[in-house]
Design an enzyme around this catalytic site. Structure first.
Site, short mmCIF file in Angstrom:
data_model
loop_
_atom_site.label_atom_id
_atom_site.label_comp_id
_atom_site.label_asym_id
_atom_site.label_seq_id
_atom_site.Cartn_x
_atom_site.Cartn_y
_atom_site.Cartn_z
N LYS A 182 43.20 -21.43 104.57
CA LYS A 182 42.59 -22.20 105.66
C LYS A 182 43.75 -22.86 106.40
O LYS A 182 44.45 -23.70 105.84
CB LYS A 182 41.62 -23.23 105.09
CG LYS A 182 41.20 -24.38 105.99
CD LYS A 182 40.53 -23.96 107.26
CE LYS A 182 39.98 -25.14 108.03
NZ LYS A 182 40.87 -25.64 109.08
N PHE A 238 41.14 -14.48 112.44
CA PHE A 238 40.38 -14.18 111.23
C PHE A 238 39.18 -13.30 111.49
O PHE A 238 38.52 -12.87 110.55
CB PHE A 238 39.97 -15.44 110.45
CG PHE A 238 39.41 -16.55 111.27
CD1 PHE A 238 38.12 -16.54 111.73
CD2 PHE A 238 40.21 -17.64 111.55
CE1 PHE A 238 37.62 -17.59 112.47
CE2 PHE A 238 39.72 -18.70 112.29
CZ PHE A 238 38.42 -18.67 112.75
N ARG A 264 26.88 -22.82 116.76
CA ARG A 264 27.37 -24.10 117.26
C ARG A 264 27.14 -25.15 116.19
O ARG A 264 26.09 -25.18 115.56
CB ARG A 264 26.63 -24.52 118.54
CG ARG A 264 26.79 -23.55 119.70
CD ARG A 264 28.17 -23.46 120.28
NE ARG A 264 28.65 -24.78 120.65
CZ ARG A 264 29.92 -25.11 120.66
NH1 ARG A 264 30.84 -24.27 120.31
NH2 ARG A 264 30.28 -26.31 121.00
#
Length: 183
Positions: free
Chosen positions: A43, A112, A182
């Site tokens: 990450k 990614f 979202r």
């Protein structure tokens, strides 16, 4: 305490001009499910960015203003990723990309996923790899995805990343389609 934060089909283990905000992959909390066969990656602690094929946008839909020529070798299709240079540089990265005269040296789009490409995660990323083979100087990096053997493998990887000063680990089912949303 290490946190694990989920994203649609991705899981995070851790701790100018405005266009419509892009529907980006969202992290969700890891709840101990079996992740054998999934993909894991570090990450990154950068600034989230979405290339829509024409503009590089923030999560809120604001267009970034990179230096002239920076976007020339970008592909004509969307990419979802993180503007990033190296560990421990979030403040410098954020400051650089949020102003028109920022220093983008060493900042690349670390990808990614390729949202509109067909196939599983590895096939979608292979589409971008083909592009990068033709444009090796593009400021784009594909984030390495490692197949997870079992949950212990993922936890060991997390400990390695944290020991090196990293933020955490993303876990994704590579067979799940890209699904934006979202927050």
């Amino acid at each position: 305490m290490t946190h694990i934060i989920p994203a649609c089909a991705a899981f995070f283990i851790s701790a100018a001009v405005c266009a419509a905000p892009p529907d980006m992959l969202l992290a969700q909390e890891f709840k101990g499910q079996n992740v054998a066969g999934w993909a894991m990656s570090e990450k990154l602690d950068g600034v989230r960015a979405y290339w829509n094929g024409k503009q590089l946008l923030s999560r809120q839909g604001y267009a970034f203003t990179p230096p002239k020529g920076y976007l020339n070798p970008f592909p004509p299709y969307p990419l979802d990723g993180e503007l990033y240079s190296s560990r421990g540089r979030f403040e410098q990265i954020s400051a650089a990309v949020r102003k028109s005269s920022g220093d983008w040296q060493d900042i690349k789009l670390h990808v990614f996923d390729v949202p509109q490409a067909q196939g599983n995660l590895y096939q979608r990323l292979a589409v971008l790899q083909q592009w990068l083979n033709r444009y090796p100087d593009a400021p784009i990096v594909i984030i390495r995805q490692t197949p997870v053997r079992d949950n212990a493998h993922a936890q060991t990887f997390l400990k390695q990343i944290e020991a090196q000063g990293g933020e955490g680990v993303m876990l994704r089912n590579p067979h799940a389609p890209y699904k934006g949303g979202r927050s």
